[in-house]
Design a protein around this motif. Structure first.
Motif, PDB file in Angstrom:
ATOM      1  N   THR A   1      -2.721   3.487  16.975  1.00  0.00           N
ATOM      2  CA  THR A   1      -3.093   3.364  15.564  1.00  0.00           C
ATOM      3  C   THR A   1      -4.577   3.667  15.384  1.00  0.00           C
ATOM      4  OG1 THR A   1      -1.369   1.702  15.282  1.00  0.00           O
ATOM      5  CG2 THR A   1      -3.078   1.785  13.583  1.00  0.00           C
ATOM      6  N   ALA A   2      -5.399   3.136  16.282  1.00  0.00           N
ATOM      7  CA  ALA A   2      -6.846   3.382  16.197  1.00  0.00           C
ATOM      8  C   ALA A   2      -7.147   4.869  16.281  1.00  0.00           C
ATOM      9  CB  ALA A   2      -7.567   2.647  17.327  1.00  0.00           C
ATOM     10  N   ARG A   3      -6.493   5.541  17.206  1.00  0.00           N
ATOM     11  CA  ARG A   3      -6.783   6.982  17.371  1.00  0.00           C
ATOM     12  C   ARG A   3      -6.296   7.770  16.176  1.00  0.00           C
ATOM     13  NH1 ARG A   3     -10.634   7.696  21.236  1.00  0.00           N
ATOM     14  NH2 ARG A   3      -9.976   9.841  21.592  1.00  0.00           N
ATOM     15  N   LYS A   4      -5.161   7.359  15.610  1.00  0.00           N
ATOM     16  CA  LYS A   4      -4.667   8.071  14.426  1.00  0.00           C
ATOM     17  C   LYS A   4      -5.631   7.875  13.260  1.00  0.00           C
ATOM     18  CE  LYS A   4      -1.259  10.326  15.883  1.00  0.00           C
ATOM     19  NZ  LYS A   4      -1.619  11.735  16.112  1.00  0.00           N
ATOM     20  N   LEU A   5      -6.314   6.739  13.225  1.00  0.00           N
ATOM     21  CA  LEU A   5      -7.303   6.503  12.173  1.00  0.00           C
ATOM     22  C   LEU A   5      -8.638   7.163  12.508  1.00  0.00           C
ATOM     23  CD1 LEU A   5      -6.585   2.723  11.555  1.00  0.00           C
ATOM     24  CD2 LEU A   5      -6.331   4.532   9.838  1.00  0.00           C
TER      25      LEU A   5
ATOM     26  N   SER B   1       7.788   2.546   1.689  1.00  0.00           N
ATOM     27  CA  SER B   1       8.450   3.589   2.478  1.00  0.00           C
ATOM     28  C   SER B   1       7.386   4.571   2.965  1.00  0.00           C
ATOM     29  CB  SER B   1       9.458   4.325   1.610  1.00  0.00           C
ATOM     30  OG  SER B   1       8.755   5.061   0.614  1.00  0.00           O
ATOM     31  N   LEU B   2       7.787   5.475   3.827  1.00  0.00           N
ATOM     32  CA  LEU B   2       6.828   6.495   4.269  1.00  0.00           C
ATOM     33  C   LEU B   2       6.356   7.319   3.079  1.00  0.00           C
ATOM     34  CD1 LEU B   2       8.295   7.728   7.687  1.00  0.00           C
ATOM     35  CD2 LEU B   2       6.545   5.989   7.256  1.00  0.00           C
ATOM     36  N   GLY B   3       7.265   7.538   2.131  1.00  0.00           N
ATOM     37  CA  GLY B   3       6.897   8.267   0.914  1.00  0.00           C
ATOM     38  C   GLY B   3       5.779   7.552   0.165  1.00  0.00           C
ATOM     39  N   ASP B   4       5.872   6.220   0.089  1.00  0.00           N
ATOM     40  CA  ASP B   4       4.806   5.451  -0.568  1.00  0.00           C
ATOM     41  C   ASP B   4       3.464   5.645   0.134  1.00  0.00           C
ATOM     42  OD1 ASP B   4       6.539   4.342  -2.432  1.00  0.00           O
ATOM     43  OD2 ASP B   4       7.101   2.697  -1.091  1.00  0.00           O
ATOM     44  N   LEU B   5       3.515   5.879   1.436  1.00  0.00           N
ATOM     45  CA  LEU B   5       2.278   6.079   2.210  1.00  0.00           C
ATOM     46  C   LEU B   5       1.821   7.527   2.150  1.00  0.00           C
ATOM     47  CD1 LEU B   5       3.142   4.061   5.466  1.00  0.00           C
ATOM     48  CD2 LEU B   5       2.015   3.239   3.393  1.00  0.00           C
ATOM     49  N   GLY B   6       2.668   8.364   1.572  1.00  0.00           N
ATOM     50  CA  GLY B   6       2.326   9.787   1.482  1.00  0.00           C
ATOM     51  C   GLY B   6       2.387  10.500   2.818  1.00  0.00           C
ATOM     52  N   ILE B   7       3.263  10.016   3.719  1.00  0.00           N
ATOM     53  CA  ILE B   7       3.373  10.671   5.026  1.00  0.00           C
ATOM     54  C   ILE B   7       4.842  10.881   5.370  1.00  0.00           C
ATOM     55  CG2 ILE B   7       1.230   9.725   5.979  1.00  0.00           C
ATOM     56  CD1 ILE B   7       2.843   7.567   7.343  1.00  0.00           C
TER      57      ILE B   7
ATOM     58  N   ASP C   1      -9.647   0.055   1.778  1.00  0.00           N
ATOM     59  CA  ASP C   1     -10.935  -0.639   1.921  1.00  0.00           C
ATOM     60  C   ASP C   1     -11.029  -1.468   3.201  1.00  0.00           C
ATOM     61  OD1 ASP C   1      -8.989  -2.449   1.366  1.00  0.00           O
ATOM     62  OD2 ASP C   1     -10.090  -3.529  -0.192  1.00  0.00           O
ATOM     63  N   VAL C   2     -10.292  -1.083   4.232  1.00  0.00           N
ATOM     64  CA  VAL C   2     -10.184  -1.935   5.426  1.00  0.00           C
ATOM     65  C   VAL C   2     -11.371  -1.710   6.375  1.00  0.00           C
ATOM     66  CG1 VAL C   2      -8.722  -2.536   7.391  1.00  0.00           C
ATOM     67  CG2 VAL C   2      -7.679  -1.852   5.217  1.00  0.00           C
ATOM     68  N   ASP C   3     -11.940  -2.828   6.867  1.00  0.00           N
ATOM     69  CA  ASP C   3     -13.070  -2.746   7.794  1.00  0.00           C
ATOM     70  C   ASP C   3     -12.657  -3.046   9.219  1.00  0.00           C
ATOM     71  OD1 ASP C   3     -15.440  -2.786   5.747  1.00  0.00           O
ATOM     72  OD2 ASP C   3     -14.024  -4.344   5.114  1.00  0.00           O
ATOM     73  N   LEU C   4     -11.641  -3.922   9.358  1.00  0.00           N
ATOM     74  CA  LEU C   4     -11.285  -4.404  10.690  1.00  0.00           C
ATOM     75  C   LEU C   4      -9.778  -4.596  10.752  1.00  0.00           C
ATOM     76  CD1 LEU C   4     -12.369  -5.563  13.410  1.00  0.00           C
ATOM     77  CD2 LEU C   4     -12.475  -7.799  12.291  1.00  0.00           C
ATOM     78  N   VAL C   5      -9.170  -4.098  11.837  1.00  0.00           N
ATOM     79  CA  VAL C   5      -7.740  -4.296  12.062  1.00  0.00           C
ATOM     80  C   VAL C   5      -7.588  -5.076  13.365  1.00  0.00           C
ATOM     81  CG1 VAL C   5      -5.518  -3.187  12.472  1.00  0.00           C
ATOM     82  CG2 VAL C   5      -7.150  -2.144  10.888  1.00  0.00           C
TER      83      VAL C   5
ATOM     84  N   ALA D   1      -1.222   3.680  10.632  1.00  0.00           N
ATOM     85  CA  ALA D   1      -2.463   4.297  10.170  1.00  0.00           C
ATOM     86  C   ALA D   1      -2.320   4.696   8.698  1.00  0.00           C
ATOM     87  CB  ALA D   1      -2.801   5.512  11.033  1.00  0.00           C
ATOM     88  N   GLY D   2      -1.125   5.155   8.322  1.00  0.00           N
ATOM     89  CA  GLY D   2      -0.883   5.530   6.921  1.00  0.00           C
ATOM     90  C   GLY D   2      -1.065   4.328   5.997  1.00  0.00           C
ATOM     91  N   ALA D   3      -0.606   3.169   6.441  1.00  0.00           N
ATOM     92  CA  ALA D   3      -0.728   1.967   5.614  1.00  0.00           C
ATOM     93  C   ALA D   3      -2.185   1.546   5.462  1.00  0.00           C
ATOM     94  CB  ALA D   3       0.093   0.832   6.227  1.00  0.00           C
ATOM     95  N   ILE D   4      -2.936   1.639   6.550  1.00  0.00           N
ATOM     96  CA  ILE D   4      -4.365   1.273   6.499  1.00  0.00           C
ATOM     97  C   ILE D   4      -5.100   2.205   5.541  1.00  0.00           C
ATOM     98  CG2 ILE D   4      -6.502   1.147   7.864  1.00  0.00           C
ATOM     99  CD1 ILE D   4      -4.576  -1.054   8.587  1.00  0.00           C
ATOM    100  N   LYS D   5      -4.750   3.482   5.605  1.00  0.00           N
ATOM    101  CA  LYS D   5      -5.412   4.450   4.710  1.00  0.00           C
ATOM    102  C   LYS D   5      -5.051   4.165   3.267  1.00  0.00           C
ATOM    103  CE  LYS D   5      -5.897   8.244   7.977  1.00  0.00           C
ATOM    104  NZ  LYS D   5      -4.916   9.154   8.586  1.00  0.00           N
TER     105      LYS D   5
END
Ligand SMILES: Cc1cc2nc3c(=O)[nH]c(=O)nc-3n(C[C@H](O)[C@H](O)[C@H](O)COP(=O)(O)OP(=O)(O)OC[C@H]3O[C@@H](n4cnc5c(N)ncnc54)[C@H](O)[C@@H]3O)c2cc1C
Ligand SMILES: Nc1ncnc2c1ncn2[C@@H]1O[C@H](COP(=O)(O)O)[C@@H](O)[C@H]1O
Lengths: 344, 259
Positions: free
Chosen positions: B132-136, B207-213, B110-114, B102-106
């Motif tokens: 993942t859907a619920r986390k988003l 990394s997780l750091g790159d995702l800010g999580i 600009d993602v519409d569909l996973v 979910a962090g990567a999608i965020k």
């Protein structure tokens, strides 16, 4: 409250494997020294709650609301998540059907909980639930467990656990709960439902008769003008050779991927690594070579019978009984013999 | 319009998989392949991105072994690949996985569909997509056998999805996470040019750091793998004419109380 079990429904009827979940739930609850509760949502929930009591639930959460008649993840997960937050069960358990997996995973994510799927054995040690599950297409087993004190969400494989004996007249405390989302807050709308013709309840079936690529060697002549005589012969063999045997045994029809990919039968019948994983009491493999990916789906069957014209086919290495020969001669004889012996 | 898919490498389905003396799972020198269920999700991602003249991205979470699946995806025609790898990520805990996914999608924004495949053929977790859907906080539509329509302007999606009892057609909202079934399409083979291009691609690692999580506390774990107890089945061959074979087999099944 400590173990909470999903009683899955379809068209206002319980899905029978839910009683297996209640059986497994009761066993875990006993080991944890607590009781088992169940939840039933949607049409007819109160009547189904009575059955849940007979199958061992001491408490049943019921929400008979129109928003929950068709399974939709949003209203179901919202309500389950609110129950879990309020009652903090130790374990939430369901059979790993499409609905069961999706619902429990969603609620596990909502509540930041652990989730383990496809349990075939469960044990409790102190506060830890120890789960045995098959991995690598059944080539290995793994042990998984919860970490910490939170709720563990767990799905079990169908037919891996026994239901409790039904105790007619047993009753449970029924708790009526309100839906969390009303219709205007649910973005998913059901347009239609099309029942699978001749339902293929492979994972519930006690007996499965499967056909492979070899069904295309049907000696029957395809009628003039059919677009693909091989496909016609194979479909005819499934309908008039494989299915009658399954019918006389009260079983379901399975297939290898080769048969499915060639268009002989629909994907819903596929057994194997990229199809259904089944564990019936009796599995009859007809004109199936026994590739490792097929084995992955059926190796846990109690008794395997292989019928193949090639005595060297790998399927014979895993079968209990092997018959070398032409399925188009053996299966009709077998069907007739079963009819006679089973008095049908 | 941006379609994202997730994939990973799994040992070849024909490989002999064994637990070694050290308790680690190995498959000898057998190759890894793209998770077979993901051939359909990769194909669908390419088709949906093409239909809407949009972008496609594939993401793997885990170690370098997953570069193979990412390169296969690029060779099939997905435009961008990313790998997420972090020492603090225990990939056997789905909650951690979903948080990272979910962090990567965020981060992509600009993602519409996973689109996910049905499950990992090796560990068969079958929960990453839903989590993942619920986390988003997005719509989740599972076991999709057909995408009937997507309207990016009005942000709606109509699909057919499979249950054990049949097929449900639903309309819902984008952005959405879906899982697709075998049969939804005919996966293409990577082209020669695609393979050449993919082999030269460098895949960025986040990394997780790159995702800010940061990784959530672990809630479930796999503690051990075991080889199957050896079950010696001695096959009993039943011979004779078809009628004799049939009579004997029925007799034996009745005797063994299988029926
Ligand atoms: C990633 C991946 C996933 C896969 N997933 C699956 C899966 O989920 N399920 C699956 O089944 N396969 C799967 N496969 C395919 C698998 O490898 C085999 O190709 C497939 O199982 C073969 O099917 P079969 O036994 O019907 O056909 P074949 O291997 O062609 O065997 C046909 C058999 O029929 C016998 N035969 C022919 N005519 C007759 C007759 N008249 N009477 C008696 N016997 C006869 C022949 O002797 C032969 O043994 C997968 C493969 C891959 C790579
Ligand atoms: N570590 C991972 N990285 C990327 N995709 C994954 C990973 N694990 C699982 N998936 C994908 O998630 C989907 C569901 O798999 P699972 O929940 O693991 O059974 C499949 O399409 C997998 O390929």
């Amino acid at each position: 409250m400590s173990v909470l079990v999903f009683i899955e429904t379809f068209n206002g009827q319980p899905v029978m494997t839910s009683w297996e979940a209640l059986g497994a739930g009761k066993m875990v609850a006993d080991a944890l020294g607590t009781s088992v509760s169940a939840f039933v949502f949607g049409e007819n929930a109160s009547a189904i709650a009575k059955q849940a009591a007979e199958f061992g639930a001491s408490k049943v959460f019921v929400c008979d609301d129109a928003t929950l008649n068709d399974f939709r993840l949003e209203p179901y997960a919202a309500l389950l998540t609110s129950l879990v937050k309020e009652h903090t069960p130790k374990v939430v358990l369901a059979v790993g059907t499409n609905r069961g997996r999706e619902l429990l995973s969603a609620s596990a994510a909502d509540t930041d909980s652990g989730m383990i799927t496809e349990a075939i054995e469960l044990a409790v040690e102190g506060n830890t639930v120890k789960v045995t599950r098959p991995v690598y297409a059944g080539k290995l087993l793994s042990h998984a467990q919860n970490v910490g004190d939170g709720t563990l969400f767990l799905t079990i494989r169908g037919r891996a656990f026994k239901p409790n004996a039904q105790n007619a007249g047993a009753s449970a405390e029924v708790v009526t709960v309100s839906p969390v989302l009303d219709e205007s807050a649910i973005v998913t709308k059901v347009q239609s439902f099309e029942a699978e013709v001749g339902t293929v309840n492979l994972t519930d079936a006690a007996i499965i008769v499967s056909g492979g690529r070899g069904v295309a060697n049907n000696p029957k002549e395809a009628p003039a003008g059919v677009s693909d005589p091989t496909v016609w012969k194979a479909q005819d063999a499934f309908e008039n050779v494989i299915k009658p045997l399954a019918d006389v045994l009260g079983g379901a029809v399975g297939a290898s991927r080769a048969a499915v990919d060639a268009g002989y039968i629909s994907y819903a019948h596929q057994v194997g690594q990229t199809g259904k994983v089944v564990a019936p009491d009796l599995y009859i493999a007809c004109a199936i070579s026994g590739a490792i990916q097929h084995q992955a789906g059926m190796r846990n069957s109690k008794v395997i019978v292989a019928i193949n014209k090639d005595a060297e086919a790998p399927i014979f290495k895993m079968a209990r009984f092997g018959l070398v020969g032409d399925i188009f001669q053996i299966i009709p004889a077998l069907t007739a013999e079963f009819k006679k012996r089973l008095g049908k | 319009m941006h379609v994202v898919t997730f994939t990973r490498s799994t040992p070849d389905t024909a490989a002999k998989v064994e637990v070694g003396k050290d308790g680690a799972v190995g498959w000898g020198d057998a190759a890894t392949v793209v998770n077979p269920w993901d051939e359909y999700s990769l194909e669908e991602t390419i088709l949906q991105a093409e239909n809407a003249s949009g972008k496609s991205t594939v993401i793997a979470i885990g170690g370098e072994m997953h570069n193979d699946a990412l390169k296969h995806s690029l060779a099939m025609g997905i435009e961008n690949a990313i790998r997420i790898d972090d020492p603090n990520l225990d990939s056997t805990d789905s909650l951690a996985y979903a948080t990272a996914a979910a962090g990567a999608i965020k981060k992509l924004g600009d993602v519409d569909l996973v689109i996910f495949g049905k499950e990992s053929v090796d560990v068969g977790t079958d929960q990453h997509a839903y989590m993942t859907a619920r986390k988003l906080g997005w719509t989740m539509l599972s076991y999709v056998s057909k995408i009937v329509a997507i309207d990016y302007a009005n942000k709606t999606i109509t699909v057919e999805k499979m249950y054990e009892q049949g097929k449900q057609t639903v309309t819902s909202q984008l952005p959405a996470v879906i899982t697709v079934m075998k049969g939804i399409n005919e996966p293409r083979y990577p082209s020669f040019i695609g393979i050449r291009k993919a082999s030269k691609a460098t895949i960025p690692v986040w990394s997780l750091g790159d995702l800010g999580i940061s990784a959530p506390a672990k809630k479930a774990e796999t503690v051990a793998f075991m080889n199957l107890p050896t079950k010696e089945v001695q096959v009993e061959m039943i011979t004779g004419t078809p009628e004799e074979q049939a009579a004997q087999l029925v007799e034996k099944l009745l005797e063994a109380k299988v029926l």
